[in-house]
Design a protein around this motif. Structure first.
Motif, short mmCIF file in Angstrom:
data_model
loop_
_atom_site.label_atom_id
_atom_site.label_comp_id
_atom_site.label_asym_id
_atom_site.label_seq_id
_atom_site.Cartn_x
_atom_site.Cartn_y
_atom_site.Cartn_z
N ALA A 372 0.86 -1.18 0.00
CA ALA A 372 0.00 0.00 0.00
C ALA A 372 0.89 1.22 0.00
CB ALA A 372 -0.91 0.00 1.22
N TYR A 373 0.38 2.32 -0.55
CA TYR A 373 1.14 3.57 -0.63
C TYR A 373 0.28 4.70 -0.10
CZ TYR A 373 4.23 0.77 -3.44
OH TYR A 373 5.08 -0.23 -3.86
N LEU A 374 0.94 5.64 0.55
CA LEU A 374 0.25 6.76 1.18
C LEU A 374 1.12 8.00 1.06
CD1 LEU A 374 -2.16 7.72 3.03
CD2 LEU A 374 -0.66 7.20 4.97
N ASN A 375 0.52 9.09 0.57
CA ASN A 375 1.23 10.37 0.53
C ASN A 375 0.91 11.19 1.77
OD1 ASN A 375 -1.44 10.68 -0.60
ND2 ASN A 375 -0.87 12.77 -1.18
N ALA A 376 1.91 11.86 2.29
CA ALA A 376 1.76 12.69 3.48
C ALA A 376 2.21 14.10 3.12
CB ALA A 376 2.58 12.13 4.64
N PRO A 377 1.31 14.96 2.65
CA PRO A 377 1.71 16.27 2.14
C PRO A 377 2.40 17.16 3.17
CG PRO A 377 -0.49 15.72 1.39
CD PRO A 377 -0.12 14.70 2.41
N THR A 378 1.77 17.36 4.32
CA THR A 378 2.36 18.25 5.33
C THR A 378 3.63 17.66 5.90
OG1 THR A 378 0.15 19.05 5.89
CG2 THR A 378 1.91 19.51 7.47
N GLU A 379 3.63 16.35 6.12
CA GLU A 379 4.81 15.68 6.67
C GLU A 379 5.91 15.51 5.64
OE1 GLU A 379 1.17 14.46 8.94
OE2 GLU A 379 1.73 14.65 6.83
N GLN A 380 5.59 15.79 4.37
CA GLN A 380 6.54 15.68 3.25
C GLN A 380 7.16 14.28 3.19
OE1 GLN A 380 8.87 19.42 4.13
NE2 GLN A 380 8.23 19.93 2.04
N ARG A 381 6.28 13.29 3.11
CA ARG A 381 6.70 11.90 3.07
C ARG A 381 5.83 11.13 2.08
NH1 ARG A 381 10.26 13.72 5.66
NH2 ARG A 381 11.23 12.96 7.60
N LEU A 382 6.39 10.06 1.56
CA LEU A 382 5.65 9.02 0.84
C LEU A 382 5.96 7.70 1.53
CD1 LEU A 382 6.53 10.10 -2.82
CD2 LEU A 382 4.29 10.36 -1.73
N TYR A 383 4.92 6.93 1.83
CA TYR A 383 5.10 5.69 2.58
C TYR A 383 4.74 4.48 1.72
CZ TYR A 383 5.27 8.58 6.82
OH TYR A 383 5.60 9.51 7.77
N THR A 399 10.52 13.96 0.99
CA THR A 399 10.46 14.84 -0.17
C THR A 399 10.74 16.27 0.27
OG1 THR A 399 8.11 15.42 0.01
CG2 THR A 399 8.64 13.35 -1.10
N ASP A 400 11.19 17.10 -0.67
CA ASP A 400 11.40 18.51 -0.35
C ASP A 400 10.25 19.37 -0.88
OD1 ASP A 400 11.87 18.44 -3.05
OD2 ASP A 400 13.96 19.08 -2.94
N THR A 401 9.15 18.72 -1.27
CA THR A 401 7.93 19.41 -1.67
C THR A 401 6.77 18.81 -0.87
OG1 THR A 401 7.38 17.87 -3.46
CG2 THR A 401 8.81 19.74 -4.00
N THR A 402 5.60 19.37 -1.04
CA THR A 402 4.40 18.81 -0.42
C THR A 402 3.68 17.95 -1.45
OG1 THR A 402 3.17 20.79 -1.02
CG2 THR A 402 4.12 20.72 1.18
N PRO A 403 3.79 16.62 -1.39
CA PRO A 403 3.12 15.76 -2.38
C PRO A 403 1.62 15.74 -2.15
CG PRO A 403 4.15 14.42 -0.69
CD PRO A 403 4.51 15.84 -0.38
N ALA A 404 0.94 16.82 -2.60
CA ALA A 404 -0.47 17.00 -2.30
C ALA A 404 -1.33 15.93 -2.96
CB ALA A 404 -0.92 18.39 -2.74
N PHE A 405 -0.92 15.45 -4.12
CA PHE A 405 -1.69 14.44 -4.85
C PHE A 405 -0.72 13.35 -5.33
CE2 PHE A 405 -3.65 18.58 -5.46
CZ PHE A 405 -4.95 18.36 -5.05
N VAL A 406 -1.19 12.11 -5.34
CA VAL A 406 -0.33 11.01 -5.75
C VAL A 406 -1.15 10.01 -6.58
CG1 VAL A 406 -0.75 9.66 -3.65
CG2 VAL A 406 1.35 9.28 -4.98
#
Length: 411
Positions: A372-383, A399-406
């Motif tokens: 499973a995959y999960l984006n964390a925009p504020t935390e700047q992570r992809l899990y 990440t050095d950006t906010t991955p708002a959408f994945v």
């Protein structure tokens, strides 16, 4: 009225090579693919590869598009798009919907499903251009990135658009039809060579009308669907959520048919309005308001209602042998549930608590057959989460950006 077969200019075309295909390990040349692939989802200029070219393609709050290769963990900058309010993907393309149109991004990675086996392809990524329309659009895709159509409904202008997906694979944006309707919170749902478009009845969505690929109504094919909301395509057919159950649209021998799947008698749970699953599988999951989780088995034409162990914001059905259901809780935890009993099998720590509390982007829980995959925009992570191994965090990408959408691409 309708307008069909419109080819829009490719705006801001950006070709970015994700990985050099010539001579790369495990990559067949485009020539050998053409000779050996037999047309199994092959597109000119694409290379067939030995394994799924999986990746996470993200769009941040400013419209920057990036691709994380899940095989070698490399990162590619794909360019800039309109700042989106909503992003939908089909395993290859990203459709970034803003206030006055949709930008189409081709990740250049896809899987072709031949039912009993698969073919995997990789090509150059590109930002294809825009589809104009008024208001933030809703999108509906199929499980094919090289055939069929992609549905777009613009709530502000009432334009119902069916894109030619095969043309997208050639770098062109072609509208198979554009139908002008009364503006509403609507849907255009592709089904084979057809599409279903929602219709107002007495000021509310009450039914769907079937159209062929040229935008002409299909005689005798309509379906009642009060308060139609949410759609997904499974291996069986296309699902549309209705206040009283779901419509299942299937195509057999070139004929389109609609079937109503009612909720169980006596149910008081809220209707499903957004569906998710492991791509192509027959069972889909949806929230039943605060009362639990709806599971719809499109093969058996049956609903099941599971209890929810905590307040939830998203659910998705893995539909594997263990019948796993994954859920994102309001406190940011990912929960692994038994799809038969609803029992909690495993959970992660709160991974996206800050993102959910701030509303900074849209954390999205995605399931495939192993992870499973999960984006964390504020935390700047992809899990990356191994849900079958006690919800273990298999990989974490800063990440050095906010991955708002994945969108998971390459599948």
């Amino acid at each position: 009225m309708h307008r069909s077969a419109l080819t829009l200019p490719v705006v801001g075309l950006l070709l970015v090579s994700l990985v050099g295909c010539a001579g790369a390990p495990g990559v067949a040349s485009a020539t050998s693919t053409a000779e050996e692939g037999g047309g199994h989802g092959r597109i000119d200029g694409a290379a067939e590869v030995a394994e799924p070219p999986l990746g996470l393609t993200t769009i941040d709050r400013h419209g920057s598009v990036r691709h994380l290769d899940l095989l070698d963990e490399s990162i590619s900058e794909l360019g800039e798009v309109r700042v989106p309010s909503r992003v939908t993907g089909d395993g290859r393309y990203l459709f970034a919907a803003g206030d006055n149109g949709v930008t189409v991004v081709d990740s250049g990675r896809w899987t072709w499903d031949h039912v009993d086996h698969f073919h995997y392809y990789r090509a150059e990524s590109r930002i294809l251009g825009d589809v104009p329309g008024g208001g933030v659009a809703s999108l509906a895709t199929t499980n094919s990135s090289t055939t069929g159509g992609t549905g777009i409904y613009f709530a502000g202008s009432g334009d119902a658009v069916l894109l030619d997906t095969e043309a997208l694979s050639k770098g062109e944006i072609v509208e198979r039809f554009r139908i002008e309707t009364t503006p509403h919170d609507g849907l255009v749902v592709p089904v084979g060579s057809f599409a279903l478009v929602t219709e107002l009845q007495g000021g509310a969505v009450g039914s769907v009308i079937a159209y062929d690929g040229s935008g002409m109504p299909v005689p005798g094919v309509t379906g009642e669907c009060p308060d139609a909301r949410g759609t997904i395509t499974t291996r069986v057919g296309a699902v549309i959520g209705c206040a009283d159950g779901a419509l299942l649209a299937t195509v057999a021998d070139g004929d389109l048919s609609l079937e109503h799947i009612p909720y169980p008698p006596g149910t008081t749970a809220a209707p499903a309005t957004a569906f998710a699953n492991r791509e192509g599988r027959p069972t889909v999951a949806a929230l039943a308001g605060g009362e639990g989780i709806w599971l719809l088995d499109t093969r058996e034409r049956s609903w099941a209602l599971l209890p929810a162990p905590a307040p939830l914001v998203q659910v998705t059905a893995v539909d594997d042998e263990a019948q796993h259901v994954l859920a994102l809780a309001e406190d940011g935890r990912v929960l692994v549930l038994d799809g038969i009993t609803g029992a909690l099998l495993a959970e992660t720590p709160p991974l996206v608590a800050e993102s959910l509390s701030r509303g900074d982007g849209e954390p999205l829980l995605i399931a495939d057959d192993q992870r499973a995959y999960l984006n964390a925009p504020t935390e700047q992570r992809l899990y990356e989460i191994d849900f079958a191994d006690a919800a273990r965090i298999a990989r974490e990408f800063a990440t050095d950006t906010t991955p708002a959408f994945v969108v998971e691409t390459g599948r």
